[in-house]
Design a protein around this motif. Structure first.
Motif, PDB file in Angstrom:
ATOM      1  N   MET A 124       0.854  -1.183   0.000  1.00 56.63           N
ATOM      2  CA  MET A 124       0.000   0.000   0.000  1.00 56.63           C
ATOM      3  C   MET A 124       0.895   1.240   0.000  1.00 56.63           C
ATOM      4  N   PRO A 125       0.967   1.970  -1.133  1.00 58.18           N
ATOM      5  CA  PRO A 125       1.684   3.246  -1.131  1.00 58.18           C
ATOM      6  C   PRO A 125       0.800   4.305  -0.461  1.00 58.18           C
ATOM      7  N   LEU A 126       1.380   5.114   0.401  1.00 58.98           N
ATOM      8  CA  LEU A 126       0.577   6.063   1.170  1.00 58.98           C
ATOM      9  C   LEU A 126       1.256   7.424   1.207  1.00 58.98           C
ATOM     10  N   TYR A 127       0.544   8.412   0.709  1.00 59.70           N
ATOM     11  CA  TYR A 127       0.973   9.807   0.867  1.00 59.70           C
ATOM     12  C   TYR A 127      -0.041  10.442   1.805  1.00 59.70           C
ATOM     13  N   LYS A 128      -0.494  11.606   1.539  1.00 59.89           N
ATOM     14  CA  LYS A 128      -1.517  12.216   2.380  1.00 59.89           C
ATOM     15  C   LYS A 128      -2.858  11.546   2.098  1.00 59.89           C
ATOM     16  N   GLN A 129      -3.637  11.327   3.147  1.00 58.28           N
ATOM     17  CA  GLN A 129      -4.935  10.686   2.976  1.00 58.28           C
ATOM     18  C   GLN A 129      -5.875  11.080   4.099  1.00 58.28           C
ATOM     19  N   LYS A 130      -7.163  11.158   3.770  1.00 57.03           N
ATOM     20  CA  LYS A 130      -8.165  11.411   4.798  1.00 57.03           C
ATOM     21  C   LYS A 130      -8.196  10.231   5.770  1.00 57.03           C
ATOM     22  N   PRO A 131      -8.197  10.482   7.074  1.00 59.84           N
ATOM     23  CA  PRO A 131      -8.176   9.379   8.037  1.00 59.84           C
ATOM     24  C   PRO A 131      -9.303   8.378   7.849  1.00 59.84           C
ATOM     25  N   GLU A 132     -10.509   8.870   7.521  1.00 63.19           N
ATOM     26  CA  GLU A 132     -11.629   7.944   7.375  1.00 63.19           C
ATOM     27  C   GLU A 132     -11.470   7.049   6.152  1.00 63.19           C
TER      28      GLU A 132
END
Length: 407
Positions: free
Chosen positions: A8-16
């Motif tokens: 899973m690549p992850l940058y900025k994301q909404k917590p929900e």
């Protein structure tokens, strides 16, 4: 035995959104897998990830202080998984999508049951908005299934794989350089992967794809410059794949220009938006100072080349170019754009179906009917008319006799 790896690549994301995505992956019917979350330049996400993952031993987290892009994040995650020789199957998931409980099970089973040469399986999916509302009714889902269910060869024309997929690690290890060519790294990767293996489509919705969520790549492609960057990469992925496989261009498209205007720019943008992509576009620069080339090179395209004919007559320059072509089909453009993104595809399909007594196909003035030129049809060469190249040479030689032939 753990034989499945997930990145899973992850940058900025909404917590929900992240919470829903991780919950859906961690609660699959298949519980044995290894997962690598690559936090790519968003250290503020680390506490949230830790709170959602807890002490789950299946999950490993890698974090970078500076954002280096989706391809780098994916390659980082898969490099970790490649260290485990038990891993036979791979997929990657987005931090804003929701994966059905059987997502991993169904895709893995299809790879297990398939022949050795089957290396990539993919399924249909439902699109949702930011409020988790489904966007596709049954008619739309049926159309998507038909679109995705095309044969492997169709992957050269469009990204039929979509967002729900799994592939074998043995073939992934053959792909040179892994993921690259943002922002179409997924499509480019499928083309590279399928140099080595076959694909299979599973016509069932296994996950929910969040359309244009706040931090998604698609939401960042709305400006003209961003769309041009995406389009260039999209065409380049196909161009490179054809070149690797020894597939020659089918059509040469000629656009003779003496000046550049907004209409000119609109016309070349209109060409680049066509679904059919296996062509070379020759911009014939008739200007005295090559300002046409300088201007249009600002709209990059991997299949466009520029030929300079300073102050030449248009017909003579066109004939000189056509005589040097090696593609079986050729089209001479004017500034009147295609009305539909499928126009070029339809014209070449009809010419393929026709006997060699048919010299060309074209749309009639009202765009309702396709016309066909035969040797007996005496009429001027039409712009936006798709010719068999040798027939076009014959007609152009007749047309330039009164101008003079420089050869």
């Amino acid at each position: 035995m753990v034989d499945l790896g997930i990145v899973m690549p992850l940058y900025k994301q909404k917590p929900e959104f992240l919470k829903a995505a991780l919950h859906s992956v961690l609660n699959q019917t298949i519980q044995q897998f290894k997962m690598v979350i690559v936090i790519d330049g968003a250290p503020e996400m680390e506490p949230l990830v830790q709170s959602l993952v807890g002490n789950d031993s299946r999950v490993n987290t890698v974090s970078y202080a500076i954002n280096q892009g989706v391809p780098h994040a994916l390659n980082t995650g898969f490099a970790e998984l490649f260290k485990d020789r038990r891993i036979q199957f791979l997929t990657w998931v987005s931090s804003d999508n929701i994966y059905g409980p059987h997502f991993l099970e169904v895709l893995r089973a299809a790879l297990l049951k398939g022949p050795v040469e089957l290396g990539l399986v993919y399924s249909s999916f439902q699109s949702i908005d930011n409020d988790n509302k489904p966007l596709n009714d049954e008619v739309a889902l049926s159309a998507l299934r038909k679109y995705q269910g095309k044969p492997k060869e169709a992957l050269l024309d469009s990204s039929i794989v979509g967002v729900s997929f799994m592939y074998k690690s043995c073939y992934a290890k053959k792909v040179p350089g892994g993921y690259s060519l943002a922002p179409v790294e997924d499509y480019d990767y499928w083309l590279k992967l399928t140099d080595y293996c076959d694909i299979k489509y599973i016509p069932v919705e296994l996950m929910e794809y969040r359309v244009d969520s706040t931090f998604s790549v698609s939401a960042q492609l709305k400006t003209t410059d961003a769309h041009r960057k995406w389009r260039y990469a999209y065409h380049l992925a196909r161009h490179d794949a054809r070149r690797r496989r020894g597939i020659a261009p089918e059509i040469s498209i000629l656009l003779p220009l003496r000046e550049v205007s907004e209409e000119t720019i609109d016309r070349i943008e209109n060409l680049y938006e066509q679904v059919f992509s296996n062509y070379i576009c020759y911009v014939l620069d008739l200007s005295s100072d090559q300002h046409v080339s300088a201007a249009l090179k600002q709209i990059p395209h991997p299949c466009s080349v520029y030929a300079t004919y300073p102050n030449w007559e248009k017909d003579v320059a066109v004939l000189a170019t056509v005589r040097s072509l090696h593609t079986p089909f050729t089209m001479l453009l004017d500034l009147k754009g295609f009305q539909n993104v499928m126009d070029l595809q339809i014209l070449i399909n009809q010419l393929h179906k026709s006997g060699h007594n048919i010299w060309s196909t074209y749309y009639t003035d009202n765009h309702a009917v396709i016309g066909y030129r035969t040797v007996d049809l005496i009429k001027p060469v039409l712009s936006n008319e798709l010719f068999r190249t040798n027939n076009l040479v014959h007609l152009l030689e007749e047309r330039v006799k009164h101008v003079g032939d420089p050869s």
